[in-house]
Design a protein around this motif. Sequence first.
Motif, PDB file in Angstrom:
ATOM      1  N   TRP A 110      26.455  39.026  42.646  1.00  0.00           N
ATOM      2  CA  TRP A 110      26.644  37.626  42.980  1.00  0.00           C
ATOM      3  C   TRP A 110      26.980  37.514  44.460  1.00  0.00           C
ATOM      4  CZ3 TRP A 110      31.094  35.115  44.789  1.00  0.00           C
ATOM      5  CH2 TRP A 110      31.092  33.713  44.720  1.00  0.00           C
ATOM      6  N   LYS A 111      26.527  36.452  45.123  1.00  0.00           N
ATOM      7  CA  LYS A 111      26.963  36.212  46.487  1.00  0.00           C
ATOM      8  C   LYS A 111      27.305  34.747  46.630  1.00  0.00           C
ATOM      9  CE  LYS A 111      22.618  35.150  48.945  1.00  0.00           C
ATOM     10  NZ  LYS A 111      21.761  35.529  50.090  1.00  0.00           N
ATOM     11  N   GLY A 112      28.147  34.439  47.587  1.00  0.00           N
ATOM     12  CA  GLY A 112      28.547  33.058  47.797  1.00  0.00           C
ATOM     13  C   GLY A 112      29.980  32.987  48.299  1.00  0.00           C
ATOM     14  N   THR A 113      30.530  31.783  48.293  1.00  0.00           N
ATOM     15  CA  THR A 113      31.896  31.538  48.736  1.00  0.00           C
ATOM     16  C   THR A 113      32.714  31.049  47.555  1.00  0.00           C
ATOM     17  OG1 THR A 113      31.098  30.922  50.930  1.00  0.00           O
ATOM     18  CG2 THR A 113      33.341  30.271  50.372  1.00  0.00           C
ATOM     19  N   ALA A 114      33.889  31.612  47.390  1.00  0.00           N
ATOM     20  CA  ALA A 114      34.765  31.242  46.288  1.00  0.00           C
ATOM     21  C   ALA A 114      36.208  31.259  46.784  1.00  0.00           C
ATOM     22  CB  ALA A 114      34.579  32.209  45.123  1.00  0.00           C
ATOM     23  N   THR A 115      37.119  30.957  45.884  1.00  0.00           N
ATOM     24  CA  THR A 115      38.539  31.090  46.174  1.00  0.00           C
ATOM     25  C   THR A 115      39.189  31.910  45.071  1.00  0.00           C
ATOM     26  OG1 THR A 115      39.099  29.031  45.023  1.00  0.00           O
ATOM     27  CG2 THR A 115      38.663  28.898  47.401  1.00  0.00           C
ATOM     28  N   ALA A 152      44.695  47.649  37.071  1.00  0.00           N
ATOM     29  CA  ALA A 152      46.072  47.221  37.297  1.00  0.00           C
ATOM     30  C   ALA A 152      46.210  45.779  37.765  1.00  0.00           C
ATOM     31  CB  ALA A 152      46.736  48.153  38.313  1.00  0.00           C
ATOM     32  N   ARG A 153      45.183  45.237  38.396  1.00  0.00           N
ATOM     33  CA  ARG A 153      45.254  43.876  38.929  1.00  0.00           C
ATOM     34  C   ARG A 153      43.850  43.263  38.893  1.00  0.00           C
ATOM     35  NH1 ARG A 153      49.733  45.711  38.915  1.00  0.00           N
ATOM     36  NH2 ARG A 153      51.408  45.459  40.476  1.00  0.00           N
ATOM     37  N   ALA A 154      43.812  41.927  38.904  1.00  0.00           N
ATOM     38  CA  ALA A 154      42.538  41.223  39.013  1.00  0.00           C
ATOM     39  C   ALA A 154      42.732  39.943  39.811  1.00  0.00           C
ATOM     40  CB  ALA A 154      41.961  40.895  37.640  1.00  0.00           C
ATOM     41  N   LEU A 155      41.759  39.643  40.654  1.00  0.00           N
ATOM     42  CA  LEU A 155      41.673  38.369  41.366  1.00  0.00           C
ATOM     43  C   LEU A 155      40.495  37.619  40.763  1.00  0.00           C
ATOM     44  CD1 LEU A 155      42.092  39.627  45.059  1.00  0.00           C
ATOM     45  CD2 LEU A 155      43.892  38.951  43.448  1.00  0.00           C
ATOM     46  N   TYR A 156      40.747  36.442  40.233  1.00  0.00           N
ATOM     47  CA  TYR A 156      39.727  35.666  39.524  1.00  0.00           C
ATOM     48  C   TYR A 156      39.090  34.674  40.490  1.00  0.00           C
ATOM     49  CZ  TYR A 156      41.929  37.632  35.375  1.00  0.00           C
ATOM     50  OH  TYR A 156      42.424  38.498  34.435  1.00  0.00           O
ATOM     51  N   LEU A 157      37.780  34.765  40.656  1.00  0.00           N
ATOM     52  CA  LEU A 157      37.079  33.950  41.647  1.00  0.00           C
ATOM     53  C   LEU A 157      36.635  32.625  41.033  1.00  0.00           C
ATOM     54  CD1 LEU A 157      34.916  36.646  43.477  1.00  0.00           C
ATOM     55  CD2 LEU A 157      37.322  36.007  43.805  1.00  0.00           C
ATOM     56  N   GLY A 161      37.055  24.644  41.349  1.00  0.00           N
ATOM     57  CA  GLY A 161      38.048  24.616  40.285  1.00  0.00           C
ATOM     58  C   GLY A 161      37.638  25.289  38.992  1.00  0.00           C
ATOM     59  N   ALA A 162      36.421  25.830  38.923  1.00  0.00           N
ATOM     60  CA  ALA A 162      35.927  26.464  37.695  1.00  0.00           C
ATOM     61  C   ALA A 162      35.811  27.970  37.883  1.00  0.00           C
ATOM     62  CB  ALA A 162      34.574  25.878  37.308  1.00  0.00           C
ATOM     63  N   ASP A 163      36.101  28.710  36.827  1.00  0.00           N
ATOM     64  CA  ASP A 163      36.010  30.176  36.848  1.00  0.00           C
ATOM     65  C   ASP A 163      34.542  30.590  36.931  1.00  0.00           C
ATOM     66  OD1 ASP A 163      36.269  32.899  36.495  1.00  0.00           O
ATOM     67  OD2 ASP A 163      37.511  32.748  34.698  1.00  0.00           O
ATOM     68  N   THR A 164      34.216  31.428  37.916  1.00  0.00           N
ATOM     69  CA  THR A 164      32.840  31.920  38.045  1.00  0.00           C
ATOM     70  C   THR A 164      32.551  33.081  37.098  1.00  0.00           C
ATOM     71  OG1 THR A 164      33.405  33.569  39.728  1.00  0.00           O
ATOM     72  CG2 THR A 164      32.850  31.333  40.515  1.00  0.00           C
ATOM     73  N   LEU A 165      33.595  33.642  36.473  1.00  0.00           N
ATOM     74  CA  LEU A 165      33.537  34.835  35.622  1.00  0.00           C
ATOM     75  C   LEU A 165      33.347  36.115  36.426  1.00  0.00           C
ATOM     76  CD1 LEU A 165      31.477  33.567  32.548  1.00  0.00           C
ATOM     77  CD2 LEU A 165      33.947  33.523  32.919  1.00  0.00           C
ATOM     78  N   PHE A 166      33.386  36.011  37.755  1.00  0.00           N
ATOM     79  CA  PHE A 166      33.372  37.192  38.608  1.00  0.00           C
ATOM     80  C   PHE A 166      34.799  37.473  39.077  1.00  0.00           C
ATOM     81  CE2 PHE A 166      28.987  35.766  38.822  1.00  0.00           C
ATOM     82  CZ  PHE A 166      28.296  36.957  38.655  1.00  0.00           C
TER      83      PHE A 166
END
Length: 216
Positions: A110-115, A152-157, A161-166
């Motif tokens: 996947w490519k793009g801009t997220a938060t 151990a950790r995850a950053l959800y993209l 305001g919606a989860d990309t699932l990445f």
Amino acid sequence: MLTRRLLLGAIAIAPLAACQSIQQPPQAAAEADPYAGWYIGSMPDKPHNVPLVDRSRMDPKYARQTVAYNGPEKPGSIVVDIDERMLYLVQADNKAIRYGVGVGKQGFSWKGTATVGRKGVWPAWSPTTTMVSLKPDLPRHVEAGLDNPLGARALYLHQNGADTLFRIHGTNEPWSIGEQVSSGCVRMLNEDIVDLYERVPVGTTVYVKRNGRYRV
């Protein structure tokens, strides 16, 4: 030191993750115990200690380090370069902290801009609807722990305001760092995702680029 049982358990469930795709460690067929040699101990953490990888088995370029960075992104941003298999946390003064990563296999990246929409410590995992349709025998939920492929950790993209699932997350397949093998997510060594997690807040901008571009 980690026990052999824990090390093997940490890897046995790796193919279950929606963000992961199984890859055998190098020389697996030739080694009697191919997994344990990848670990040299553990780092204190809660509720589980973090397995530490023997970095001598990895290409030194994938080691966490501060490098020169001249991109246009603001300090505090995360930049993932799919082609380089690198993640950059942009710093001031034209610097960045660089981490080696594993990325999605051809056709899955996947490519793009997220938060960063949210952050998880030793996250649990559940398969997506698509994953279940492709592999109906998948467990519907895997609790957090050493046997969870999100690590151990995850950053959800998130986008709008919606989860990309990445996700950007840890891995129990350290030999996959620098490879293009996952089902789309960005994987890091567990000790590296812990380091990144502590440095970035929710709301951090994430740019994922391929061929030098992150605009779709």
